[in-house]
Design an enzyme around this catalytic site. Structure first.
Site, PDB file in Angstrom:
ATOM      1  N   ARG A  38       0.880  -1.094  -0.060  1.00 18.77           N
ATOM      2  CA  ARG A  38      -0.065   0.015   0.005  1.00 18.77           C
ATOM      3  C   ARG A  38       0.943   1.162   0.030  1.00 18.77           C
ATOM      4  O   ARG A  38       0.336   2.202  -0.932  1.00 18.77           O
ATOM      5  CB  ARG A  38      -0.869   0.212   1.152  1.00 18.77           C
ATOM      6  CG  ARG A  38      -1.890  -1.035   1.217  1.00 18.77           C
ATOM      7  CD  ARG A  38      -3.035  -0.753   2.157  1.00 18.77           C
ATOM      8  NE  ARG A  38      -4.003  -1.657   2.177  1.00 18.77           N
ATOM      9  CZ  ARG A  38      -4.088  -2.751   2.920  1.00 18.77           C
ATOM     10  NH1 ARG A  38      -3.332  -3.313   3.868  1.00 18.77           N
ATOM     11  NH2 ARG A  38      -5.106  -3.769   2.779  1.00 18.77           N
ATOM     12  N   ASP A  95       2.916 -24.996   0.669  1.00 19.17           N
ATOM     13  CA  ASP A  95       2.823 -25.550   2.176  1.00 19.17           C
ATOM     14  C   ASP A  95       4.396 -25.510   2.250  1.00 19.17           C
ATOM     15  O   ASP A  95       5.074 -26.601   1.546  1.00 19.17           O
ATOM     16  CB  ASP A  95       2.417 -27.016   2.618  1.00 19.17           C
ATOM     17  CG  ASP A  95       2.725 -27.458   3.883  1.00 19.17           C
ATOM     18  OD1 ASP A  95       3.730 -27.258   4.276  1.00 19.17           O
ATOM     19  OD2 ASP A  95       1.751 -28.200   4.298  1.00 19.17           O
ATOM     20  N   HIS A  96       5.005 -24.763   2.975  1.00 21.07           N
ATOM     21  CA  HIS A  96       6.504 -24.871   3.026  1.00 21.07           C
ATOM     22  C   HIS A  96       7.291 -25.883   3.232  1.00 21.07           C
ATOM     23  O   HIS A  96       8.404 -25.988   2.881  1.00 21.07           O
ATOM     24  CB  HIS A  96       7.122 -23.397   3.451  1.00 21.07           C
ATOM     25  CG  HIS A  96       7.077 -23.628   4.999  1.00 21.07           C
ATOM     26  ND1 HIS A  96       6.053 -23.099   5.756  1.00 21.07           N
ATOM     27  CD2 HIS A  96       8.276 -23.672   5.798  1.00 21.07           C
ATOM     28  CE1 HIS A  96       6.788 -23.250   7.065  1.00 21.07           C
ATOM     29  NE2 HIS A  96       7.772 -23.746   7.195  1.00 21.07           N
ATOM     30  N   HIS A 103       0.850 -28.824   7.593  1.00 17.94           N
ATOM     31  CA  HIS A 103       2.214 -29.479   7.492  1.00 17.94           C
ATOM     32  C   HIS A 103       1.936 -30.870   8.232  1.00 17.94           C
ATOM     33  O   HIS A 103       2.576 -31.925   7.434  1.00 17.94           O
ATOM     34  CB  HIS A 103       3.232 -28.659   8.501  1.00 17.94           C
ATOM     35  CG  HIS A 103       3.065 -27.401   8.115  1.00 17.94           C
ATOM     36  ND1 HIS A 103       3.075 -26.649   6.801  1.00 17.94           N
ATOM     37  CD2 HIS A 103       3.398 -26.219   9.019  1.00 17.94           C
ATOM     38  CE1 HIS A 103       3.339 -25.440   6.974  1.00 17.94           C
ATOM     39  NE2 HIS A 103       3.306 -25.048   8.194  1.00 17.94           N
TER      40      HIS A 103
HETATM   41  C1  BG6 Z   1       4.018 -22.011   9.850  1.00 19.75           C
HETATM   42  C2  BG6 Z   1       3.502 -21.528  10.967  1.00 19.75           C
HETATM   43  O1  BG6 Z   1       3.370 -22.353   8.812  1.00 19.75           O
HETATM   44  O2  BG6 Z   1       5.183 -22.796  10.033  1.00 19.75           O
HETATM   45  C3  BG6 Z   1       4.098 -20.984  12.237  1.00 19.75           C
HETATM   46  O3  BG6 Z   1       2.469 -20.763  10.779  1.00 19.75           O
HETATM   47  C4  BG6 Z   1       5.284 -21.933  12.434  1.00 19.75           C
HETATM   48  O4  BG6 Z   1       3.472 -20.933  13.199  1.00 19.75           O
HETATM   49  C5  BG6 Z   1       6.050 -22.328  11.144  1.00 19.75           C
HETATM   50  O5  BG6 Z   1       6.331 -21.425  13.390  1.00 19.75           O
HETATM   51  C6  BG6 Z   1       7.234 -23.317  11.484  1.00 19.75           C
HETATM   52  O6  BG6 Z   1       7.988 -23.657  10.271  1.00 19.75           O
HETATM   53  P1  BG6 Z   1       9.375 -24.159  10.231  1.00 19.75           P
HETATM   54  O7  BG6 Z   1       9.888 -24.231   9.005  1.00 19.75           O
HETATM   55  O8  BG6 Z   1      10.108 -22.931  11.205  1.00 19.75           O
HETATM   56  O9  BG6 Z   1       9.490 -25.325  10.940  1.00 19.75           O
END
Ligand code: BG6
Length: 515
Positions: free
Chosen positions: A62, A199-200, A262
């Site tokens: 923004r 989903d990382h 996850h």
């Molecule tokens: C995220 C969550 O998706 O994953 C967070 O929203 C969490 O709450 C994080 O801390 C954990 O990711 P990683 O890669 O640090 O295990």
């Protein structure tokens, strides 16, 4: 017992495809994710020659800002992230960054963005693929996508080339109904092939390794079933608390924040059948089948299957930390869970009767993501008077983080007396073979895949829906304070959750591997 090995790494295949020119448009570019993860990952791809010379980034938020001011901001975070950064590469990469102020609900902003994209692309006479990365609150996904649609920004020419992809961070809804609604609304503008739900965890090297381990080796599959496996445990613990995210976390809670995505994704990778090939359709079809086979929690006695907790003040690494309710902006009577442990069953031939115990929590004693597969004991001991129940079962541990690797525990002869044996752990750590800088960040993998138009590691809408189908009744039972839903329990920060999480396993004769 533990043996230090000197490993040999023997040849193999390493295939990485370089992307075509892409424009990556980051909505929410003034936020934390852009500075800490997205821009550093794109820079890293650039240094690995995986960000096309003609690709570019347009940050959108923004606040009005010039290209140069945006570049200066990103330069700062790149310098913080990469010590001894290569000045020449940094200089070239920064020139690929642009900025455009966008009011998310104002159509004129999108027309201006369109003009900006054309002028940037024209410099190189390009027709690049465009990736719109929505690193914004989920509440603006639909308005943004609608306006991207109205202004023609996500309209593809033919066969989706050059692509117009939209990347979404979770949450994908907050229950089954809202997830379906979100999906319907997105699909009015976009094809499923254009939607990249991140989903990382799926971008983590060790999570991808689950597939390699299971499906590039022959020895595991024959024992990967209820004939040999006693139970499976998945723990994703964090020592961190909620880190100034009370606004989000109070709306989410752990079940939505970690389980819906996850945890269930990790479980799918461990339990699914072998897909015919490693492509987006086949892989996600198998995950879908697996999620469809997960037994729903019984409507009565949910508390026998799922336990929730909230942290109270405690101690982590010698530091005292406050309880959840004392965190900034958390109401003093918050009922939000920061811990969940659950027992799940998968109703199919492979897994019938094998409990899957999943647990995740904030403010655990340490950061740990781990999958533990415990095998059944030998059926009979030939080593009398040692009984079969005296012989520890084989355990395969897949360490996702922080000590990435895998370990297999077996029984072996110990030198000395004739009947002398013990557990021996063959422990493989990634760090003993690959230096830390070698492993790309999860976001690097996922951004690269978006730029390649590859959805394999992204979540398909049917999988989202199935996970909400499983979890929404639990959320409802908690919200309605049903008596059999179980109370919110408390655990001191720095512990592995409430005692009830231990009991969940003890009742079945097991205990958590990490404690
Ligand atoms: C995220 C969550 O998706 O994953 C967070 O929203 C969490 O709450 C994080 O801390 C954990 O990711 P990683 O890669 O640090 O295990």
């Amino acid at each position: 017992m533990h043996i230090d090995e000197s490993y040999r790494w023997i040849g193999g295949f390493c295939i990485e495809v370089s992307p075509v020119p892409n424009g990556v448009i980051i909505f929410g570019a003034s936020g934390d994710l852009a500075a800490r993860k997205l821009i550093p990952s794109l820079y890293s791809l650039y240094t690995r020659k995986l960000f096309h010379e003609k690709s570019f980034v347009v940050g959108c938020a923004r606040t009005p800002m010039t290209d140069d001011a945006f570049r200066a901001k990103m330069e700062k975070s790149l310098r913080e992230r990469f010590k001894n950064i290569d000045e020449t590469k940094l200089g070239i990469f920064l020139k690929k960054l642009y900025y455009q102020a966008v009011q998310y609900d104002d159509i004129q902003s999108y027309r201006n963005l369109d003009a900006k994209l054309k002028s940037v692309a024209l410099e190189d006479q390009l027709s690049p693929g465009l990736i719109f990365y929505l690193s914004t609150p989920a509440s603006v996904y639909v308005p943004v996508v609608n306006l991207l649609g109205e202004t023609g920004l996500v309209k593809e020419n033919h066969d989706g080339i050059p692509w117009r992809n939209v990347v979404l961070e979770k949450p994908f809804g907050r229950d089954l109904e809202s997830a379906k609604k979100l999906d319907r609304e997105l699909r009015e503008v976009l094809h499923e092939r254009q939607i990249y739900r991140i989903d990382h965890y799926l971008g983590k090297e060790t999570v991808q390794n689950i597939l390699m381990l299971r499906f590039a080796n022959r020895i595991f599959d024959p024992v990967w079933n209820n004939n040999y496996i006693d139970n499976v445990q998945i723990t994703v613990g964090e020592s961190l608390g909620i880190e100034h995210r009370a606004g989000y976390y109070e709306q989410a809670g752990l079940l939505r924040d970690m389980f819906q995505n996850h945890m269930l994704q990790l479980m799918s990778l461990v339990a699914m059948e072998a897909p015919p090939s490693f492509d987006p359709h086949c892989l996600r079809d198998e995950k879908e089948k697996l999620l469809r086979s997960v037994r729903h929690f019984p409507l009565k006695d949910i508390n026998k299957y799922i336990v929730r907790g909230q942290y109270t003040p405690g101690n982590i690494d010698g530091q005292s930390v406050c309880g959840y309710r004392e965190e900034e902006n958390v109401p003093a009577d918050s009922q939000i869970e920061t811990f969940v442990a659950a027992k799940l069953f998968i109703d199919n031939w492979r897994w019938q009767g094998v409990p899957f115990y999943l647990r995740s929590g904030k403010r655990m004693p340490r950061k740990l993501s781990q999958i533990v597969i415990t095998f059944k004991r030998v059926p009979h001991s030939i080593f009398g008077p040692i009984r079969s129940e005296d012989l520890a079962p084989n355990v395969l541990v897949l360490n996702v983080q922080p000590e990435e690797g895998l370990a297999l525990t077996i029984q072996a002869k110990q030198p000395g007396p004739k009947l002398c044996m013990g557990s021996l752990t063959m422990d493989f750590k990634y760090s003993s073979i690959f230096d830390g800088d070698g492993a790309p960040e999860a976001y690097e993998r996922l951004l690269l895949d978006c730029m390649l138009g590859d959805q394999t590691l992204f979540i398909r809408s049917d999988c989202i829906e199935l996970s909400w189908e499983l979890l929404t009744p639990v959320l409802n039972a908690w919200q309605d304070k049903r008596t059999d839903a179980g109370d919110l329990l408390y655990y001191p920060a720095g512990s592995w959750g409430p005692e009830a999480a231990e009991k969940l396993l003890r009742a079945d004769g097991f205990k958590w591997f990490a404690n």
